[in-house]
Structure formats: C-alpha cells, structure tokens
Design a protein around this motif. Structure first.
Motif, PDB file in Angstrom:
ATOM      1  N   VAL A  89       0.823  -1.126  -0.132  1.00  0.00           N
ATOM      2  CA  VAL A  89      -0.051   0.078   0.063  1.00  0.00           C
ATOM      3  C   VAL A  89       0.770   1.162   0.073  1.00  0.00           C
TER       4      VAL A  89
ATOM      5  N   LYS B  86      -6.591   5.828  -4.384  1.00  0.00           N
ATOM      6  CA  LYS B  86      -7.904   5.133  -4.339  1.00  0.00           C
ATOM      7  C   LYS B  86      -7.410   3.574  -4.511  1.00  0.00           C
TER       8      LYS B  86
ATOM      9  N   TYR C  83      -8.906  -4.144  -3.437  1.00  0.00           N
ATOM     10  CA  TYR C  83      -8.382  -5.189  -3.092  1.00  0.00           C
ATOM     11  C   TYR C  83      -9.058  -6.423  -3.542  1.00  0.00           C
TER      12      TYR C  83
ATOM     13  N   PHE D 232      -6.528  -3.464   4.860  1.00  0.00           N
ATOM     14  CA  PHE D 232      -7.317  -2.311   5.415  1.00  0.00           C
ATOM     15  C   PHE D 232      -6.759  -1.419   6.823  1.00  0.00           C
ATOM     16  N   GLU D 233      -6.100  -2.007   7.247  1.00  0.00           N
ATOM     17  CA  GLU D 233      -5.239  -1.707   8.665  1.00  0.00           C
ATOM     18  C   GLU D 233      -4.114  -0.603   7.605  1.00  0.00           C
TER      19      GLU D 233
ATOM     20  N   LEU E   1      -4.363   0.976   4.697  1.00  0.00           N
ATOM     21  CA  LEU E   1      -4.996   2.163   4.185  1.00  0.00           C
ATOM     22  C   LEU E   1      -5.199   3.163   5.338  1.00  0.00           C
ATOM     23  N   GLN E   2      -6.009   2.578   6.478  1.00  0.00           N
ATOM     24  CA  GLN E   2      -6.042   3.531   7.424  1.00  0.00           C
ATOM     25  C   GLN E   2      -4.654   4.145   7.740  1.00  0.00           C
TER      26      GLN E   2
ATOM     27  N   CYS F  21     -10.949   3.829   3.313  1.00  0.00           N
ATOM     28  CA  CYS F  21     -10.521   2.429   3.609  1.00  0.00           C
ATOM     29  C   CYS F  21     -12.091   1.795   3.698  1.00  0.00           C
TER      30      CYS F  21
ATOM     31  N   SER G  52     -15.186  -0.647   3.200  1.00  0.00           N
ATOM     32  CA  SER G  52     -15.533  -2.305   3.027  1.00  0.00           C
ATOM     33  C   SER G  52     -15.433  -2.431   1.501  1.00  0.00           C
TER      34      SER G  52
END
Length: 223
Positions: A63, A73, A76, A94-95, A97-98, A104, A106
C-alpha cells in the motif's frame, strides 16, 4: 491426527494448505505431536508452531509503495476468507489504508472462492468506483486480473496498476511482468525445519515469521 502420526511412526509434522474448516485444525489445539503449520495459527498449544511471512508487513509495503506512486484509491481482490493467510492479508490491507490516511471503506475489497467472480464482477466494480490500483491476495489471482484488465480494454500499468503477493515464478512471465510482495519459499522451508527441530528438542516456539520484500517489475506505475 494423533492416530495417523502414531500409525506411521512420525515424530512430527509440517502442514500447509489447510483451510479453516479442516477437521485436524481442531485437533491441533490439544495434540501432543510436535507440529508446524505453514500459514495457519493455532494458539495455546506449545506443541504447535506457526511459520509464515509477516503478511501485515508485506501488505503495508504494498500500500505504501502504491501511495508513493501517487495512487489515492486502492482496491483489493482476494480469495474468500476461508484460510487464515487470506484473513490476515485482507485485514492488513485495510489497516494499511487507514494508517496511510487513504479511503478504507469495505467496498474497496472483493473476495470470492471463485477467481472468475473476482475478475468478472469485482474487478469492473472497483474500476468503476475509481480505483487506480489493485492489490491481489496472491499472484495466481493477480495473473487472472491482468487478463481481466485486457478484456476491459484497460492497459496495465497505464490505466491501472496491479500488484500481487508471493512472487511465484509466473510473475516474470505475465504480461506485463508482475510487481509483487515476495515470500522466500526456500527460506520458509528452512524455517519450518528449524521450527520442527526446535519442537523435537523441547523448545516450544509459538510463531516464526520471515520478512517480506517488494519486487518491482512492470505492472505498477503512477496513476
């Protein structure tokens, strides 16, 4: 599991490719036979060791690499969450991205047991939502995604970037050659042997993770 090992006079076992619903995973919680699991974790039993790569580190590297190229943007695509390793990579995505301040939601992920669903349904959805890069849970899926992009008349990496995970030999031969996160299979094999040998010597290893590495090829570029 214990009966099988005793019947064949095995002192220990090394297992890979077990899904989360495999009946032996429940038995690993209390087995007395030294056991090493590749890409599966069964906590609480000192006779069982988890060996793999640091999937969290690898996904964070992926990422961050795409973000530094200019992607804001990122989507996944992955195999369904019926295996521990794919659960790990999905949550780590997702972790990452955050942590990097990127969107992030869903909806940025598409997962399925069938790679055709990922390519024919989820890939177009992510593209239409504005994703300029796709991270795949493993290289075989990424290869199919490259083919799916061609069918959608998307040039890789000019129109969209695709990044895999594992660095399988096929990565050098896809069109274009696939940028991916490498796990060194030879070193994983050595680590598994080391972990099992330690178990047989009475050393209760819990987790044995190797570092990953980014392998840059031609499937990723600035958006």
């Amino acid at each position: 599991y214990e009966e099988y090992m005793m019947r064949h006079n095995y002192l220990g076992g090394f297992f890979l490719g077990l899904s989360l619903d495999h009946p032996w995973l429940k038995e690993f919680e209390s087995c007395k036979t030294p056991t090493v699991l590749y890409d599966n974790r069964v906590p609480g039993n000192p006779k069982v060791t988890y060996v793999g790569v640091d999937n969290q580190e690898g996904m964070h590297t992926a990422v961050k690499y795409l973000m530094e190229l200019g992607h804001r943007k990122i989507g996944y695509l992955g195999s369904a969450l019926g295996a521990y390793v794919y659960q790990q990579r999905h949550s780590a995505f997702f972790e990452a991205l955050q942590l990097n301040g990127l969107p992030c939601q869903s909806e940025l992920a598409g997962v399925s047991f069938d790679w055709k669903v990922c390519v024919e349904k989820e890939l177009p959805r992510l593209v239409h939502s504005g994703c300029t890069a796709i991270v795949c849970s493993h290289d075989t899926l990424a290869e199919h995604v490259l083919e799916g992009c061609a069918k959608l008349a998307l040039k890789v990496p000019e129109n969209i970037s695709v990044l895999g995970f594992d660095d399988l030999p096929l990565c050098k031969h896809t069109s274009p050659p696939l940028t991916t996160i490498q796990q060194n299979r030879t070193e994983l094999g050595k680590s598994a042997y080391c972990a099992l040998f330690s178990q047989l010597q009475g050393v209760p290893l819990s987790t044995f993770l190797l570092h990953t590495a980014l392998v840059e090829r031609s499937s990723c570029a600035a958006p």
